[in-house]
Design an enzyme around this catalytic site. Structure first.
Site, PDB file in Angstrom:
ATOM      1  N   ARG A  17       0.837  -1.215   0.000  1.00 32.39           N
ATOM      2  CA  ARG A  17       0.000   0.000   0.000  1.00 32.39           C
ATOM      3  C   ARG A  17       0.861   1.250   0.000  1.00 32.39           C
ATOM      4  O   ARG A  17       1.715   1.424   0.875  1.00 32.39           O
ATOM      5  CB  ARG A  17      -0.901  -0.008   1.227  1.00 32.39           C
TER       6      ARG A  17
ATOM      7  N   GLU B 202       0.672   4.135   1.027  1.00 35.37           N
ATOM      8  CA  GLU B 202       0.251   5.181   1.955  1.00 35.37           C
ATOM      9  C   GLU B 202       1.458   6.055   2.271  1.00 35.37           C
ATOM     10  O   GLU B 202       2.473   5.550   2.728  1.00 35.37           O
ATOM     11  CB  GLU B 202      -0.338   4.538   3.227  1.00 35.37           C
TER      12      GLU B 202
ATOM     13  N   GLU C 165      -7.471  -0.833  15.063  1.00 37.60           N
ATOM     14  CA  GLU C 165      -8.126  -1.735  14.113  1.00 37.60           C
ATOM     15  C   GLU C 165      -7.136  -2.818  13.736  1.00 37.60           C
ATOM     16  O   GLU C 165      -6.051  -2.523  13.236  1.00 37.60           O
ATOM     17  CB  GLU C 165      -8.528  -0.943  12.863  1.00 37.60           C
TER      18      GLU C 165
ATOM     19  N   ARG D  14       1.453   2.856  13.042  1.00 38.37           N
ATOM     20  CA  ARG D  14       0.569   1.733  12.758  1.00 38.37           C
ATOM     21  C   ARG D  14       0.452   1.379  11.276  1.00 38.37           C
ATOM     22  O   ARG D  14      -0.374   0.568  10.894  1.00 38.37           O
ATOM     23  CB  ARG D  14      -0.822   2.024  13.321  1.00 38.37           C
ATOM     24  N   HIS D  15       1.242   2.025  10.417  1.00 35.19           N
ATOM     25  CA  HIS D  15       1.193   1.725   8.989  1.00 35.19           C
ATOM     26  C   HIS D  15       2.540   1.275   8.447  1.00 35.19           C
ATOM     27  O   HIS D  15       3.570   1.846   8.785  1.00 35.19           O
ATOM     28  CB  HIS D  15       0.759   2.960   8.187  1.00 35.19           C
TER      29      HIS D  15
ATOM     30  N   SER E 182     -10.557  -5.934   9.160  1.00 30.35           N
ATOM     31  CA  SER E 182     -11.846  -5.504   8.595  1.00 30.35           C
ATOM     32  C   SER E 182     -12.390  -6.637   7.776  1.00 30.35           C
ATOM     33  O   SER E 182     -11.636  -7.448   7.230  1.00 30.35           O
ATOM     34  CB  SER E 182     -11.752  -4.378   7.588  1.00 30.35           C
TER      35      SER E 182
ATOM     36  N   ARG F 277      -0.276  -5.654  13.119  1.00 29.37           N
ATOM     37  CA  ARG F 277      -1.172  -4.954  14.057  1.00 29.37           C
ATOM     38  C   ARG F 277      -1.547  -5.884  15.216  1.00 29.37           C
ATOM     39  O   ARG F 277      -1.593  -5.464  16.370  1.00 29.37           O
ATOM     40  CB  ARG F 277      -2.437  -4.508  13.328  1.00 29.37           C
TER      41      ARG F 277
HETATM   42  P1  AMO Z   1      -8.252  -3.323   5.157  1.00 32.00           P
HETATM   43  O1  AMO Z   1      -7.815  -2.371   4.133  1.00 32.00           O
HETATM   44  O2  AMO Z   1      -8.956  -2.775   6.360  1.00 32.00           O
HETATM   45  O3  AMO Z   1      -9.262  -4.387   4.535  1.00 32.00           O
HETATM   46  O4  AMO Z   1      -7.009  -4.195   5.645  1.00 32.00           O
HETATM   47  C1  AMO Z   1      -7.189  -5.290   6.502  1.00 32.00           C
HETATM   48  C2  AMO Z   1      -6.265  -5.180   7.710  1.00 32.00           C
HETATM   49  O5  AMO Z   1      -4.917  -5.161   7.287  1.00 32.00           O
HETATM   50  C3  AMO Z   1      -4.137  -4.348   8.122  1.00 32.00           C
HETATM   51  N1  AMO Z   1      -3.531  -3.275   7.309  1.00 32.00           N
HETATM   52  C4  AMO Z   1      -2.329  -2.708   7.545  1.00 32.00           C
HETATM   53  N2  AMO Z   1      -1.415  -2.927   8.486  1.00 32.00           N
HETATM   54  C5  AMO Z   1      -0.313  -2.169   8.471  1.00 32.00           C
HETATM   55  N3  AMO Z   1      -0.054  -1.218   7.562  1.00 32.00           N
HETATM   56  C6  AMO Z   1      -0.930  -0.965   6.573  1.00 32.00           C
HETATM   57  N4  AMO Z   1      -0.686  -0.038   5.662  1.00 32.00           N
HETATM   58  C7  AMO Z   1      -2.149  -1.734   6.538  1.00 32.00           C
HETATM   59  N5  AMO Z   1      -3.227  -1.752   5.727  1.00 32.00           N
HETATM   60  C8  AMO Z   1      -4.042  -2.697   6.217  1.00 32.00           C
HETATM   61  C9  AMO Z   1      -5.070  -3.791   9.177  1.00 32.00           C
HETATM   62  C10 AMO Z   1      -6.416  -3.902   8.520  1.00 32.00           C
HETATM   63  O6  AMO Z   1      -7.461  -4.024   9.462  1.00 32.00           O
HETATM   64  N6  AMO Z   1     -10.013  -6.412   1.608  1.00 32.00           N
HETATM   65  C11 AMO Z   1     -10.252  -5.928   2.957  1.00 32.00           C
HETATM   66  C12 AMO Z   1     -10.449  -7.035   3.944  1.00 32.00           C
HETATM   67  C13 AMO Z   1     -11.703  -7.843   3.722  1.00 32.00           C
HETATM   68  O7  AMO Z   1     -12.806  -7.232   3.694  1.00 32.00           O
HETATM   69  O8  AMO Z   1     -11.613  -9.069   3.572  1.00 32.00           O
HETATM   70  C14 AMO Z   1      -9.039  -5.089   3.380  1.00 32.00           C
HETATM   71  O9  AMO Z   1      -7.971  -5.159   2.835  1.00 32.00           O
HETATM   72  O10 AMO Z   1      -5.001  -4.610  10.320  1.00 32.00           O
END
Ligand code: AMO
Length: 419
Positions: free
Chosen positions: A197, A199, A342, A205-206, A345, A393
């Protein structure tokens, strides 16, 4: 006699005895080797001259008093040296002198000789061990989906773009589209996978490359069935780590309480109300901000809940693939939060072809970009749902890590592309 191999992390000479600590394979704590000059003068001389960081093997016998506080004790003979460091190590692998996070990340691959760093990595592997065990026992099949993709599921802003011969391609943000497509044939699937990602922000937390436990299951009645799978999985993982990684948890000074299901559920609208009562300004149409998430964690902790679901997210805050409720405002999307963060999701998906096409359009996307995915919905895809559980996380909350970067060996963030 046992043959044991590893690296010297500590060395002490006391009278006619040399004590060295070796970070090796089987244990998290080091092997503590005692070399007696009187027993073997030549080996003793060799040992005396070796520096911290030397890679070696030795033959030895477990001492009668096998376990010292520091590690497993051996009386050793016969040393074979395999590699000596060219210069002093840049970090203290014995753990006596703590390093700053930046230095830890830079040299994690040698710092893993330190029992504390090793304990974190072992628990990471333990979490995946537990997840695989739970999912296999419950009929989920492990799958692999492509990481080079033509379309993203989680929004264009966080896609890493790359050139794939004559086509534009992206690194996969999540296996979302592919795990749903596999539901056309296999009712329960899971993947342990990286998420890429783009971001841009730098937070605790990312990560730009993180790992997830991604699940999808068919023939669900509602998102409740998916939440059941997720809560049972998370409880299984935490309880598994608690019973199988006692030594590592003790080293890390973590007291892990047993976890019971079901987890508390609160609706998104209720969460917003709770936050507003506490004087927080929050949007009722967008995803909860990091600050609101943290505040909600405090409110829930006061009520005695570490783990809780936030359910029924508004359509305006979600991806196109979540199923909408009849009212058109809310969806069957949920988050799982752990102590104000979180960690997952998920939700029930839209499985009806025409509704899905409409949803893609409504989100301002072009159905033509999703043709390969949409096609699967023409051949009998039953009601289904799933979730993505963030590995780092989850580790943060299990181990009380203050920064997500502590949970992964090679960090990919806004400023790190090496090592
Ligand atoms: P989402 O985008 O909420 O949902 O991602 C799911 C979980 O992945 C973790 N996460 C991350 N951890 C660290 N750094 C990041 N940049 C990051 N992005 C995400 C989080 C988050 O809750 N497709 C949906 C899931 C689904 O509906 O099945 C999805 O990707 O813990």
């Amino acid at each position: 006699m046992e043959r044991i191999c590893g690296w010297i992390i500590r060395k002490k000479l006391v009278g006619r005895v040399a004590i060295i600590e070796i970070s090796g394979d089987r244990y998290t704590k080091p092997y503590v080797l005692v070399f007696k000059k009187d027993r073997n003068p030549e080996e003793y001389e060799l040992i005396q001259g070796l520096s911290i960081g030397t890679a070696l093997c030795f033959e030895g016998e477990k001492a009668r008093e096998q376990k010292s506080r520091r590690g497993i004790e051996y009386v050793a003979d016969k040393v074979e040296v395999y590699a000596e460091p060219l210069k002093p190590l840049p970090v203290d692998t014995s753990g006596k002198v703590p390093a700053l996070l930046d230095t830890r990340i830079r040299y994690r691959y040698i710092l893993l000789r330190n029992p504390l760093e090793k304990a974190i990595l072992k628990i990471r592997a333990g979490i995946l061990e537990a997840a695989r065990e739970y999912l296999r026992k419950n009929g989920f099949l492990e799958i692999h989906t492509p990481k080079i993709v033509a379309a993203g599921a989680e929004g264009g802003a966080t896609l890493f773009q790359l050139q794939y011969f004559e086509h534009r391609a992206y690194l996969s943000q999540s296996p979302q589209l592919y795990k749903q497509m596999l539901i056309a044939s296999i009712p329960r699937v899971y993947e342990i996978t990286p998420y890429f990602r783009a971001e841009k922000f730098n937070t605790i937390r990312h990560l730009n490359e993180s790992w997830g436990i991604d699940v999808e299951q068919a023939f669900v009645k509602s998102e409740e069935d998916v939440m059941n799978t997720l809560e049972e999985l998370v409880a299984y993982i935490i309880n598994y780590v608690r019973t199988n990684y006692e030594e590592e948890l003790e080293l890390l000074n973590v007291e892990l309480k047993p976890v019971h299901t079901p987890f508390k559920r609160i609706k998104f609208a209720e969460a917003i109300e709770m936050l507003e009562t506490e004087g927080m300004k929050v949007s009722s149409t967008e995803d909860v901000t990091d600050a609101a998430e943290k505040k909600l964690g405090e409110i829930m902790a006061e009520k005695g809940y570490d783990l809780y679901f936030i359910t029924k997210f508004p359509w305006s805050s979600t991806g196109f693939y979540y199923m909408r409720e009849e009212d058109g405002i809310y969806t069957r999307k949920f988050d799982l939060d752990y102590k104000g963060l979180e960690i997952a999701s998920g939700g029930q998906r839209e499985h009806r072809y025409y509704k899905l096409v409409e949803a893609i359009r409504e989100k301002g996307l072009d159905p033509r970009d999703f043709e390969f995915y949409l096609e699967a919905f023409k051949y009998g895809i039953p009601p289904h749902g799933g979730f993505g559980l963030g590995l780092e996380r989850l580790m943060m909350k299990i181990l009380n890590l203050s920064n997500i970067r502590e949970a992964i060996v090679f960090v990919r963030d806004r400023t790190r592309l090496v090592p």
